[in-house]
Design a protein around this motif. Structure first.
Motif, PDB file in Angstrom:
ATOM      1  N   GLU A 126       9.850  -3.783  38.998  1.00 24.78           N
ATOM      2  CA  GLU A 126       8.908  -3.990  40.095  1.00 24.78           C
ATOM      3  C   GLU A 126       9.487  -3.506  41.420  1.00 24.78           C
ATOM      4  N   GLY A 127       8.646  -2.827  42.176  1.00 30.98           N
ATOM      5  CA  GLY A 127       9.042  -2.384  43.506  1.00 30.98           C
ATOM      6  C   GLY A 127       9.950  -1.177  43.532  1.00 30.98           C
ATOM      7  N   ALA A 128      10.293  -0.632  42.362  1.00 30.02           N
ATOM      8  CA  ALA A 128      11.221   0.498  42.314  1.00 30.02           C
ATOM      9  C   ALA A 128      10.452   1.814  42.379  1.00 30.02           C
ATOM     10  N   ALA A 129      11.135   2.874  42.817  1.00 32.71           N
ATOM     11  CA  ALA A 129      10.572   4.216  42.773  1.00 32.71           C
ATOM     12  C   ALA A 129      10.709   4.687  41.329  1.00 32.71           C
ATOM     13  N   ALA A 130       9.620   4.636  40.593  1.00 36.60           N
ATOM     14  CA  ALA A 130       9.707   4.886  39.150  1.00 36.60           C
ATOM     15  C   ALA A 130       8.407   5.467  38.627  1.00 36.60           C
ATOM     16  N   PRO A 278       0.668   5.331  41.754  1.00 37.25           N
ATOM     17  CA  PRO A 278       0.327   4.491  42.910  1.00 37.25           C
ATOM     18  C   PRO A 278       1.520   4.170  43.803  1.00 37.25           C
ATOM     19  N   ALA A 279       2.728   4.259  43.241  1.00 34.00           N
ATOM     20  CA  ALA A 279       3.920   3.934  44.030  1.00 34.00           C
ATOM     21  C   ALA A 279       4.163   5.012  45.074  1.00 34.00           C
ATOM     22  N   LYS A 280       4.683   4.586  46.205  1.00 38.19           N
ATOM     23  CA  LYS A 280       5.017   5.518  47.280  1.00 38.19           C
ATOM     24  C   LYS A 280       6.475   5.294  47.651  1.00 38.19           C
ATOM     25  N   ILE A 281       7.286   6.335  47.482  1.00 40.31           N
ATOM     26  CA  ILE A 281       8.710   6.212  47.755  1.00 40.31           C
ATOM     27  C   ILE A 281       8.946   6.120  49.269  1.00 40.31           C
ATOM     28  N   PRO A 289      17.328   5.685  44.756  1.00 40.60           N
ATOM     29  CA  PRO A 289      17.279   5.733  43.286  1.00 40.60           C
ATOM     30  C   PRO A 289      15.868   6.029  42.796  1.00 40.60           C
ATOM     31  N   TYR A 290      15.784   6.762  41.693  1.00 41.02           N
ATOM     32  CA  TYR A 290      14.492   7.119  41.101  1.00 41.02           C
ATOM     33  C   TYR A 290      14.627   7.032  39.583  1.00 41.02           C
ATOM     34  N   LEU A 291      13.621   6.452  38.935  1.00 43.22           N
ATOM     35  CA  LEU A 291      13.668   6.256  37.490  1.00 43.22           C
ATOM     36  C   LEU A 291      12.441   6.871  36.831  1.00 43.22           C
ATOM     37  N   PHE A 292      12.678   7.643  35.769  1.00 43.84           N
ATOM     38  CA  PHE A 292      11.587   8.160  34.938  1.00 43.84           C
ATOM     39  C   PHE A 292      11.846   7.746  33.494  1.00 43.84           C
ATOM     40  N   ILE A 293      10.808   7.202  32.849  1.00 46.33           N
ATOM     41  CA  ILE A 293      10.922   6.773  31.452  1.00 46.33           C
ATOM     42  C   ILE A 293       9.834   7.444  30.616  1.00 46.33           C
TER      43      ILE A 293
END
Length: 352
Positions: A126-130, A278-281, A289-293
């Motif tokens: 939650e709340g992460a740039a992902a 929807p997230a905005k870095i 930090p940035y996460l892609f799964i």
């Protein structure tokens, strides 16, 4: 029918069965006058199921009842070398998501999830740039054409100057079963495609999907249909997107875009879509930090190409440039890219 209850379930795909037969060697089925091995098992079993004598007698999968105990017996007779080879292959299959396990016991189920055997959809912090992606196809009325259908997934992600994450996804599917002897491999591959994305993602463009009307079976006293409560919750979130021949819904904590895709034998087709995370870095920091799964569908013959473009003024620490590219012909069960955006001071240093 024997009023048995089960503590769990183990799901395997055809890749696992091929490895088991590779270790045990051929299994002879006297009733069918054939020897099943790692090379012929799929075609021979499918031929019996689809057009053999058992099919005509109303028990199309009897051959599996004959094969299973013989295979288990052969595995039990393996020597030390065979057991070691089996363990190595099972480890490889676990890494590739060819084996998934569910247990009713919560502690055991949590342990299976921890070691990657649960098969669950990954959660984004939650709340992460992902960002997240999973592509799931369900063959409906396409015979057994999945056995000869391969898939290439290409995702291009761009982060703009204000931190918005825009994704352009291409799914290319190729059906190479047109020259096969059996009709169930030659028929068009008809699949309902589900693209799992970060929750509340917004679809902006889609091309290549098809509108297919599916009729629900009527509820009558004779068929005694029951409503699955989990599916009912998912279906209540569905929203039709007729301009894209698609629908959107919420499932497993993700926003899903769904559409139909038909690929005739010998053909290749593409599904293209653009959507916004929807997230905005929050930009401005020296290091972000940035996460892609990416979660792989079990058994899918797919490759993956992910291209991530950094926002202006930043580079990826892992590549040293504005672009980070991840490419693989055989994705593991889960691809997790934990990356870092860092400020690019090189332009400042070259100014007079």
């Amino acid at each position: 029918e024997q009023k048995q209850t089960f503590d769990g379930a183990i799901a395997i795909n055809i890749h696992v069965l091929a490895s088991l037969l590779e270790v045990t060697g051929p299994i002879t089925l006297d009733d069918y006058k054939i020897a099943i091995d790692k090379e012929n098992f799929l075609k021979e079993i499918q031929r019996e199921v689809e057009s053999g004598a058992d099919n005509k007698a109303g028990e199309p999968k009897r051959i599996l009842k004959q094969l299973a105990p013989k295979l288990i017996e052969a595995l039990g007779k393996l020597g030390a070398e065979g057991k070691q080879a089996l363990l190595q292959k099972l480890g490889e299959h676990m890494s590739a998501k060819d084996i998934m396990i569910y247990m009713r016991d919560i502690e055991m189920e949590n342990y299976l999830k921890e070691i990657g055997l649960g098969g669950e959809v990954a959660r984004l912090p939650e709340g992460a740039a992902a960002d997240y992606l999973a592509v799931v196809s369900a063959n409906v009325g396409g015979g057994k054409s999945d056995a000869f259908t391969t898939q290439h997934i290409k995702l291009a992600t761009k982060i703009d100057e204000v931190g918005r994450i825009s994704n352009f996804l291409t799914i290319e599917r190729t059906h190479a079963g047109d020259t096969e002897k059996d009709w169930w491999y030659r028929v068009a591959n008809k699949s309902f495609m589900k693209i799992f994305t970060a929750l509340d993602s917004r679809l902006e463009f889609m091309k290549g999907g098809e509108a297919v009307k599916v009729l629900s079976a009527p509820h009558t006293k004779s068929n005694r249909l029951l409503t699955d409560t989990d599916l009912e919750v998912i279906e209540k979130t569905a929203l039709s997107l007729p301009s894209f021949n698609a629908e959107t819904l919420e499932e497993s904590g993700k926003t899903v875009f769904g559409t139909w895709m038909t690929v005739p034998g010998g053909a290749t087709k593409k599904l293209e879509l653009q959507y916004m995370n929807p997230a905005k870095i929050v930009l401005g920091g020296e290091s972000i930090p940035y996460l892609f799964i990416f979660d792989k569908q079990s058994g899918a013959e797919t490759s993956l190409d992910v291209l991530l473009e950094a926002p202006p003024g930043y580079i990826w620490a892992e590549s040293g440039g504005t672009v980070f590219n991840y490419v693989t012909d055989a994705p593991p069960r889960r691809v997790s890219l934990a990356l870092t955006l860092v400020k690019d001071h090189s332009a400042e240093e070259t100014q007079p």
